[in-house]
Every structure is written in structure tokens, then in C-alpha cells.
Scaffold this active site. Structure first.
Site, short mmCIF file in Angstrom:
data_model
loop_
_atom_site.label_atom_id
_atom_site.label_comp_id
_atom_site.label_asym_id
_atom_site.label_seq_id
_atom_site.Cartn_x
_atom_site.Cartn_y
_atom_site.Cartn_z
N ARG A 5 -9.02 -10.12 6.11
CA ARG A 5 -10.07 -9.14 6.38
C ARG A 5 -11.47 -9.78 5.86
O ARG A 5 -10.97 -10.37 4.30
CB ARG A 5 -10.15 -7.47 5.76
CG ARG A 5 -9.07 -7.78 4.85
CD ARG A 5 -8.94 -6.48 4.35
NE ARG A 5 -8.79 -5.83 3.11
CZ ARG A 5 -8.87 -4.75 2.35
NH1 ARG A 5 -8.39 -3.81 3.13
NH2 ARG A 5 -8.33 -4.49 1.11
N HIS A 40 -8.73 4.85 -0.36
CA HIS A 40 -8.51 3.57 0.75
C HIS A 40 -8.56 2.54 0.29
O HIS A 40 -7.28 2.54 1.50
CB HIS A 40 -10.22 3.20 0.92
CG HIS A 40 -10.13 2.34 1.49
ND1 HIS A 40 -10.94 2.49 3.35
CD2 HIS A 40 -10.79 0.97 1.35
CE1 HIS A 40 -11.77 1.54 3.50
NE2 HIS A 40 -10.44 0.38 2.69
N THR A 54 -14.66 -1.24 19.07
CA THR A 54 -13.78 -2.07 18.90
C THR A 54 -14.00 -3.38 19.58
O THR A 54 -13.10 -3.10 20.16
CB THR A 54 -12.74 -1.66 18.31
OG1 THR A 54 -13.01 -0.22 17.57
CG2 THR A 54 -11.73 -2.40 17.77
#
Length: 248
Positions: free
Chosen positions: A178, A165, A226
Site C-alpha cells: 500500500r 485503524h 474505486t
């Protein structure tokens, strides 16, 4: 009453993040102009009242999302302090005309998988990557929930999945900031992923890369919602929505 150290709380572990997404009711536009003009000052007074317990970030979503107009991200060392702020916020004129469309709570934790001990090369890549774009103008909040198969894998199996990932995401860390919040048991999701960027094209490519990794098959929720917004002060969000509604 000294405010919380913003830089510290945003990097500390064990900090709660409370994401509250709102839709402003049409009736707000019918209020007298003087009431709407005073709305920002009333909200700012609430922020000032709680500045020693929470920090508040605001985002304008109107024009990007049919189900919301703005959202708040509230950080606190004590979740009850975030609750108290949001309760007082809803008691303001602006807050009282704002319906909650989503509310998620998470907590910041140390890295579980890509640590120096478990995955040295990828860990080095994570910490070597530095955001180099202009100051971010956009923020995106995406909740993620894993299925039972994921949680019943061994830690070693999950580590391998997270390594796969992580690898394709490293190239985008120069364009995208992030932050991860753990929310299992705190909300009906397992993670709240929060991003800031000035390059939505790079962010789109990052999410495509994440959609293509095998670990994605363990998701039972990815988004929904989202939430995309422009990063603004809470004063600016209230004034913008008040001015927009005044012209309706």
C-alpha cells in the site's frame, strides 16, 4: 537523457502522484488498422521524451469497471512535469480518443501518526511486515475524504483513531502493498490510497476490516470511484485495447 531512478522516486517524500483514469471512445475502433497499430509506438515515444522528469505506470481496467478502460499513475518531483507529460499523452492518437473520467493528485509525506515516537509498537509492526506473495498482478486506487469533525479533533484524538485503524491491517501486509498520497487542497479528496496485490481475497478482507473500525464514520468519501486494474506496461495497455477494438 538519463531516466529518473524508479526505486528512489517511489520511496522519496515530497513526490507528486497524478492518477488519470480514462475511457476509450468507441470511435477509436473505426480508425484504420495501421493507425491503431502505430498508437503504441507513438505513446512510447512520449514516455521516452519525459523519462528524465516522470515515471509512468499503467493499468488495464476494461472488464472490471464500466466507466474506464485504463488508468495511469504518473510520479514526478515537479507536478508541472506530470502535467506536461499528460498533455503530450493526450495529443497522441490513442490519447486523443481517451476521455478522462477521474483525475486525482496527491503528494507523499512522512508518517503523521504511527511513528516510532508516537506509537512505537504499531510502528514496529508496520516496518516488520514484509510482502511475501508473488509479484502483484492487481492495483486498486481508492480516494478517501474526511469530514470536518475529523479535522477538528485534536492530534491526540486522531492518533487514537489511527491506532485502532492500523492494528487490524498488519496481518494483511504480507499479501497487500500500500501507498498513501495526501491530496487535501490538491484534489477534491484528502487521501489517495493505492494498493497492489496478487491476492484479491486478502485485499477484500483488508477492506472489510477497515470498514469496521470507528474511524470509518468520519469518511464522507471512500471510493467513488474505486478503480481496479491489472498492472501492465503502458505499451501492453495500448496494444491490448487497440487489438480488442480491432476485432469489434
Amino acid at each position: 537523457m538519463a531516466p529518473i531512478d524508479r526505486a528512489k522516486i517511489l520511496t522519496d517524500l515530497g513526490v507528486f502522484g497524478d492518477f488519470a483514469v480514462y475511457k476509450l471512445r468507441p470511435e477509436y475502433a473505426m480508425l484504420p488498422a495501421a493507425d491503431r497499430k502505430a498508437a503504441a509506438a507513438e505513446v512510447l515515444a512520449v514516455v521516452e521524451k519525459h523519462k528524465d522528469k516522470v515515471i509512468v505506470d499503467a493499468y488495464l481496467t476494461r472488464g472490471f469497471d464500466a466507466k474506464s478502460d485504463y488508468f495511469l499513475r504518473v510520479h514526478a518531483y515537479d507536478l508541472a512535469a506530470a502535467q506536461k507529460f499528460l498533455t503530450d499523452f493526450r495529443a497522441t492518437k490513442f490519447g486523443s480518443y481517451s476521455d478522462v473520467t477521474e483525475n486525482l493528485v496527491g503528494i507523499t509525506k512522512a508518517l503523521n501518526y504511527i511513528t516510532k515516537q508516537k506509537s512505537e509498537t504499531l510502528n514496529a509492526g508496520l516496518f516488520a511486515a514484509t510482502y511475501t506473495d508473488p509479484a502483484p498482478r492487481y492495483a486498486i486506487m481508492i480516494p478517501v475524504k474526511k469530514n470536518a469533525e475529523w479535522w477538528n479533533m485534536t492530534p491526540e484524538q486522531r492518533l487514537k483513531e489511527i491506532e485502532v485503524h492500523t492494528a487490524p491491517t498488519l496481518q494483511y501486509l504480507v499479501n497487500v502493498k500500500r501507498k498513501l498520497y495526501h491530496s487535501t487542497g490538491l484534489s477534491d479528496t484528502d487521501f489517495i490510497t493505492y494498493f497492489e496485490t496478487n491476492d484479491l481475497g486478502a485485499f477484500n478482507n483488508l477492506l472489510i476490516a477497515l470498514a469496521q473500525v470507528p474511524e470509518n464514520k468520519y469518511h464522507v468519501r471512500w471510493g467513488n470511484p474505486t478503480v481496479l486494474g491489472t498492472i501492465q506496461s503502458i505499451d501492453s495497455v495500448v496494444k491490448t485495447l487497440s487489438d480488442a477494438d480491432r476485432s469489434m
